[in-house]
Design an enzyme around this catalytic site. Structure first.
Site, PDB file in Angstrom:
ATOM      1  CG  LEU A   1      -1.934  -1.144   1.325  1.00  0.00           C
ATOM      2  CD1 LEU A   1      -2.691  -1.061   2.646  1.00  0.00           C
ATOM      3  CD2 LEU A   1      -2.900  -1.111   0.150  1.00  0.00           C
ATOM      4  N   GLY A   2       2.021   1.193   0.545  1.00  0.00           N
ATOM      5  CA  GLY A   2       2.864   2.384   0.625  1.00  0.00           C
ATOM      6  C   GLY A   2       4.019   2.149   1.566  1.00  0.00           C
TER       7      GLY A   2
ATOM      8  N   GLY B   1       8.783   6.221   6.744  1.00  0.00           N
ATOM      9  CA  GLY B   1      10.171   6.262   7.159  1.00  0.00           C
ATOM     10  C   GLY B   1      10.617   5.044   7.934  1.00  0.00           C
TER      11      GLY B   1
ATOM     12  N   GLY C   1       8.759   1.823   7.857  1.00  0.00           N
ATOM     13  CA  GLY C   1       8.221   0.551   7.444  1.00  0.00           C
ATOM     14  C   GLY C   1       7.323   0.650   6.230  1.00  0.00           C
TER      15      GLY C   1
ATOM     16  CB  VAL D   1       1.579  -0.066   4.944  1.00  0.00           C
ATOM     17  CG1 VAL D   1       0.192  -0.540   5.384  1.00  0.00           C
ATOM     18  CG2 VAL D   1       2.200   0.824   6.022  1.00  0.00           C
TER      19      VAL D   1
ATOM     20  CE  LYS E   1       4.950   1.930  10.373  1.00  0.00           C
ATOM     21  NZ  LYS E   1       4.718   3.054  11.287  1.00  0.00           N
TER      22      LYS E   1
ATOM     23  CG  ASP F   1       6.012  12.402   9.847  1.00  0.00           C
ATOM     24  OD1 ASP F   1       6.290  13.456   9.234  1.00  0.00           O
ATOM     25  OD2 ASP F   1       6.249  11.274   9.398  1.00  0.00           O
TER      26      ASP F   1
END
Length: 652
Positions: free
Chosen positions: A330-331, A334, A336, A338, A352, A449
């Site tokens: 999925l993406g 910084g 890990g 997912v 994750k 973040d």
């Protein structure tokens, strides 16, 4: 007796995983693995010296096919470890690297034994706590004979094999010949016997001759077996009716060669990565443990998770994500990547997979587990559990089908799905989630973040704040935290960049940037490059605010979806949140109130800091500009030049 360090246990688990990439048909067979029954009294120190030795050997084996090394200081904390690796001289360099990679993966399973060796079909690797470099023969020498016997004349086969092995061992005992010789001899018209003899290069000629003489006698005892081999401490001797050294050195076909090259590269890189982890750890092993408090809390967390419904089995999550398939990715953040997963009961989850390549790994993992498990809010991603007992740590979250806000907001086509109503819903929901973290949860949490990629969207595009890896919590009596710089450039508050002092005002600043991105449809951090006049998003918005033309900055995709007063109100709230002085930024509970309030009377914002990325040769046009960073050792990113225009005061 002291057991192996926990990090080394992780190392062995990783080694086991690496062995999978070497398990195809191109991998060399393992003839013998011999582990000593003696174990190190200081397993931790021995492990570190072992890793250093293996890395040094690899540097030479990969270039010349032979290497030996010694690591450690002969002290109790850093015992000496000797190591030797050598490929059989008939191997190509590619096959040598593959063989060494296989031996390097398998040999650590003998630890914490103080002495171990492995013989493969093409190479030899050994480590020990004592100097064995001149040992040609010892008590661990071994020989093995094939299971099938020669079907023809046994006497002819014996005589032929004796002559061949006598000649080979005689020639190989000379350093001039590189301690190596291969050859063949006809048994009958259609049958040959092939042989080889090789000493390790750390022996002298006398030691090599003694080793080969012993090996020749033992290997001939295998006749009439079709093949036999002797594995001595200092040499290797083999005969067979199969052309083993010819098949190993013959060119592979194209597809096979490519596959072998990929296997070699993957395994070597992976092994070096593991080595790097241990070298990094060894550099800090003698320093005070900076994670002492975390480790204590970690033990409790692991115990609590293991006995609660938060615990997931690693294998279940691996299967749910189809072995972490790229299709399910999925993406990546910084700390890990997912992946989408589907549990046996049909539930969709987001897994994750944390990177294990930094000293902050332990802190990031338990930080996220502890913080997220303690907070529950409709605008925060729900933590379903984690896996803490497998070869890597995994966090399991609820799955949100629309992934993250940045996938829609900054895509020319997908952004059309974000109409004014949905964008306002995202703005308000994110503010409510942050207000809960800052003011309503049992512990005061700063996310640190906040950005578009950390705002996830459900099937109705309702927002949920995700990724708490950098989050920090405050005690009631704390005014700020002093931390190393971490976060995402373009969203970080100026007082945090300059002084490293973290308060909830840093989140408010990040939220303000995000709000302005949502209504303009433009990224803050790259807006200099996309702006016709080279100005940042913040500067452009400020200029339009002063000229009362803010509506010109509204995302064209929102045209005719809202009235000008509604748009200007959001611009003004964004500017209030991004004021240079943190004391002037409204708290998040106030932001929520302003967003939901039907009043047009808002406080006037003061000038925000203008953060412009310029090329290394660019000069600031403002006399008030001051260069703050060129490259920051504390920062996780590198900038050519970072300048902040305008004045601000750091929070006290």
């Amino acid at each position: 007796m002291q057991g192996p360090h926990p990090l080394f246990t992780v190392f062995l688990l990783l080694i086991s995983l690496l062995s999978l990439c070497l398990s195809d048909s191109t991998s060399p067979a393992i003839f013998a693995t011999i582990c000593s029954s003696n174990q190190s009294s200081n397993a931790t120190g021995f492990d570190v010296s072992f890793v250093d030795t293996m890395e040094s050997i690899y540097q030479n084996v990969s270039q010349t096919g032979f290497g030996y090394a010694v690591s450690g200081s002969n002290t109790n904390s850093s015992p000496l470890v000797y190591g030797l690796g050598q490929c059989f001289s008939y191997l190509s360099m590619t096959d040598c690297q593959l063989c060494y990679a296989q031996s390097r993966v398998k040999l650590p399973h003998c630890l914490p034994s103080t002495d171990a060796r492995i013989y493969l079909d093409g190479c030899f690797l050994r480590y020990s706590g004592f100097d064995f470099f001149s040992d040609g023969i010892d008590g661990s020498d071994n020989f093995t004979c094939g299971n099938s016997s020669y079907a023809g004349s046994v006497s002819v086969f014996r005589n032929t094999t004796e002559r061949l092995m006598g000649n080979l061992t005689e020639v190989a005992s000379s350093l001039r010949n590189g301690y190596f010789q291969v050859g063949s001899s006809d048994v009958v018209a259609d049958t040959k016997v092939y042989g080889m003899a090789q000493c390790w290069k750390t022996l002298n000629e006398s030691e090599c001759r003694d080793c080969l003489s012993n090996a020749r006698k033992n290997v001939l005892s295998c006749v009439p077996a079709k093949d036999g081999m002797v594995m001595n401490a200092g040499c290797f001797v083999r005969y067979s009716i199969d052309p083993f050294y010819l098949s190993s050195s013959s060119p592979s076909n194209g597809s096979s060669a490519r596959r072998r090259a990929i296997v070699i590269l993957a395994c070597i890189v992976a092994v070096l990565a593991v080595i790097g982890i241990f070298i990094l750890w060894s550099k800090f092993k003698s320093k005070p443990d900076p994670f002492h408090e975390i480790d204590a809390g970690s033990t409790e967390t692991i115990r609590a998770i293991a006995t609660s419904n938060l615990s997931f089995k690693y294998d279940d999550l691996r299967k749910a994500t189809d072995d972490f398939s790229q299709i399910n990715r999925l993406g990546e953040g910084g700390y890990g990547a997912v992946y989408k997963g589907i549990l046996p009961d049909g539930r969709e989850i987001a897994v994750k997979r944390l990177f294990f390549n930094t000293r902050q790994w332990l802190e990031q993992f338990f930080n996220e587990v502890r913080l997220v498990s303690q907070v529950q809010h409709k605008n925060l991603v729900k933590l379903l559990g984690c896996s803490v007992e497998g070869p890597e740590s995994l966090l399991v979250y609820e799955y949100l089908c629309n992934t993250s806000l940045d996938h829609f907001l900054f895509d020319a086509f997908k952004k059309n799905s974000l109409d004014w109503e949905r964008r306002f819903q995202i703005i308000v929901g994110t503010a409510e989630g942050l207000s809960y973290l800052h003011n309503e949860s049992e512990i005061r949490i700063i996310h640190r973040d906040i950005k578009a990629s950390n705002i996830l969207l459900d099937e109705r595009f309702k927002p949920k704040i995700a990724d708490f890896g950098l989050a920090r919590y405050f005690m009631d009596d704390q005014s700020h935290l002093s931390t190393g710089l971490a976060g995402t450039f373009g969203y970080m508050a100026p007082e945090y960049i300059v002084h490293g002092q973290l308060t909830e005002k840093a989140d408010i600043y990040s939220y303000g940037v995000l709000l302005l991105e949502i209504i303009t449809g433009r990224k803050n951090h790259n807006s200099v490059a996309t702006s016709a006049d080279g100005h940042s998003l913040m500067l452009l918005i400020w200029e339009h605010f002063n000229s009362k033309t803010l509506i010109e900055m509204l995302d064209p995709a929102l045209k005719d979806q809202c009235n000008e007063d509604e748009a200007v109100k959001l611009f003004q709230i964004g500017l209030l949140c991004t004021q240079a002085s943190p004391s002037l930024r409204p708290p998040m509970w106030k932001v929520v109130e302003l967003l939901n309030k039907d009043s047009r009377q808002l406080p006037l914002p003061t000038q925000p800091p203008f953060l412009d990325i310029k090329g290394s040769g660019a000069q600031s046009s403002s006399s008030e500009s001051s260069s703050l960073l060129s490259t920051s050792e504390k920062s996780p990113f590198s900038l050519n030049q970072l300048s902040i225009t305008g004045t601000f005061q750091a929070s006290k």
